[in-house]
Scaffold this motif. Structure first.
Motif, PDB file in Angstrom:
ATOM      1  N   ARG A  84       0.798  -1.245   0.056  1.00 35.64           N
ATOM      2  CA  ARG A  84      -0.158   0.031  -0.194  1.00 35.64           C
ATOM      3  C   ARG A  84       0.750   1.357  -0.053  1.00 35.64           C
ATOM      4  N   THR A  85       0.421   2.202  -0.642  1.00 31.05           N
ATOM      5  CA  THR A  85       1.058   3.621  -0.616  1.00 31.05           C
ATOM      6  C   THR A  85       0.156   4.670   0.152  1.00 31.05           C
ATOM      7  N   ASP A  86       0.736   5.774   0.623  1.00 30.55           N
ATOM      8  CA  ASP A  86       0.083   6.731   1.339  1.00 30.55           C
ATOM      9  C   ASP A  86      -0.962   7.250   0.424  1.00 30.55           C
ATOM     10  N   TRP A  87      -0.773   7.265  -0.816  1.00 32.18           N
ATOM     11  CA  TRP A  87      -1.713   7.804  -1.843  1.00 32.18           C
ATOM     12  C   TRP A  87      -3.082   6.943  -1.822  1.00 32.18           C
ATOM     13  N   HIS A  88      -2.545   5.515  -1.759  1.00 32.39           N
ATOM     14  CA  HIS A  88      -3.995   4.698  -1.669  1.00 32.39           C
ATOM     15  C   HIS A  88      -4.764   5.109  -0.507  1.00 32.39           C
ATOM     16  N   LEU A  89      -4.015   5.281   0.838  1.00 28.96           N
ATOM     17  CA  LEU A  89      -4.582   5.229   2.077  1.00 28.96           C
ATOM     18  C   LEU A  89      -5.636   6.658   1.859  1.00 28.96           C
ATOM     19  N   PHE A  90      -4.983   7.698   1.551  1.00 31.28           N
ATOM     20  CA  PHE A  90      -5.338   9.080   1.151  1.00 31.28           C
ATOM     21  C   PHE A  90      -6.776   8.983   0.469  1.00 31.28           C
ATOM     22  N   THR A  91      -6.720   8.304  -0.753  1.00 30.24           N
ATOM     23  CA  THR A  91      -7.701   8.237  -1.756  1.00 30.24           C
ATOM     24  C   THR A  91      -8.926   7.549  -0.965  1.00 30.24           C
ATOM     25  N   GLU A  92      -8.773   6.567  -0.125  1.00 29.62           N
ATOM     26  CA  GLU A  92      -9.794   5.972   0.478  1.00 29.62           C
ATOM     27  C   GLU A  92     -10.519   6.857   1.444  1.00 29.62           C
ATOM     28  N   LEU A  93      -9.435   7.449   2.445  1.00 28.22           N
ATOM     29  CA  LEU A  93     -10.295   8.458   3.279  1.00 28.22           C
ATOM     30  C   LEU A  93     -11.148   9.327   2.804  1.00 28.22           C
ATOM     31  N   VAL A  94     -11.135   9.679   1.401  1.00 26.55           N
ATOM     32  CA  VAL A  94     -11.802  10.675   1.098  1.00 26.55           C
ATOM     33  C   VAL A  94     -12.392  10.098  -0.453  1.00 26.55           C
TER      34      VAL A  94
END
Length: 232
Positions: A84-94
């Motif tokens: 996982r990347t931070d970008w995946h986590l970011f987009t899932e949060l929003v």
């Protein structure tokens, strides 16, 4: 890259990191797509690509079941779903957009932001990422804007400033975020910070050779006039 074994060839870290990032953000990438992205403008031999993939596969290692975090390509290269990347986590949060995301999700998304995406990397290794970088910058700016707006409506100037400063780290020319910053400083009663921010914003506009937006000028006049009135 975190949680990986020690790299046997440290000089390959930058190249292998770029390859891992490309595969993470472009699942299913073909061999030709990898060649164009990783070696732009060069004719790449099969051995060159295979060697890079093998080194990355060895570096990433395997999951607890022994499956490679970089499986051998079948219909395209894709990393193990656990990578996982931070970008995946970011987009899932929003996922449904910042305006509908819960406030804690917006806070968590901005907490993932450490600097402007892809800042400090060798641009020749990330030619493929130019469009993606702009998408990330815009998305981070939108989240910062939404969180700052909510925080100001609830008189939480600390949260507003935290959101604004994160957004400006990524998108320093966003006057919308600068206006939020000015309002947050004023809400905190920090008139010195209002003036300092006004000076910084004016200097930035001069550096960019542009004029401030009408809304920004109106806000500056309003806040600075109020400051002058309060002093007298």
């Amino acid at each position: 890259i975190q949680h990986v074994r020690e790299l046997s060839e440290p000089t390959k870290r930058a190249q292998l990191t770029a390859l891992a990032v490309f595969l993470a953000l472009n699942p299913g990438a073909t061999r030709d797509a990898v060649d164009v992205a990783m070696w732009p403008g060069r004719k790449v031999s099969l051995a060159t690509r295979n060697t890079a993939m093998a080194k990355l596969r060895q570096w990433l290692g395997t999951d607890p079941d022994g499956d490679d975090y970089l499986p051998h390509a079948a219909d395209g290269y894709r990393l193990h779903e656990a990578v996982r990347t931070d970008w995946h986590l970011f987009t899932e949060l929003v996922a449904d957009g910042p305006t509908t995301a819960p406030t804690p999700n917006l806070v968590a998304a901005l907490d993932l932001v450490r600097d402007q995406p892809f800042k400090g990397v060798n641009p020749r290794r990330y030619v493929w990422a130019e469009r993606r970088q702009q998408e990330m910058i815009a998305a981070i700016g939108d989240v910062a804007d939404e969180l700052a707006s909510r925080a100001l409506r609830t008189d939480d100037h600390r949260l507003a400033l935290k959101a604004v400063m994160t957004g400006l780290l990524v998108e320093p020319g966003s006057e919308q975020l600068w206006r939020h910053r000015l309002r947050a400083h004023h809400a905190a009663g920090d008139l010195v910070a209002v003036e300092r921010a006004a000076d910084q914003l004016t200097a930035l506009a001069d550096e960019l050779g542009s004029e401030l937006e009408d809304g920004t000028i109106a806000l500056l006049n309003q806040l600075l006039r109020r400051h002058t009135t309060e002093q007298t």
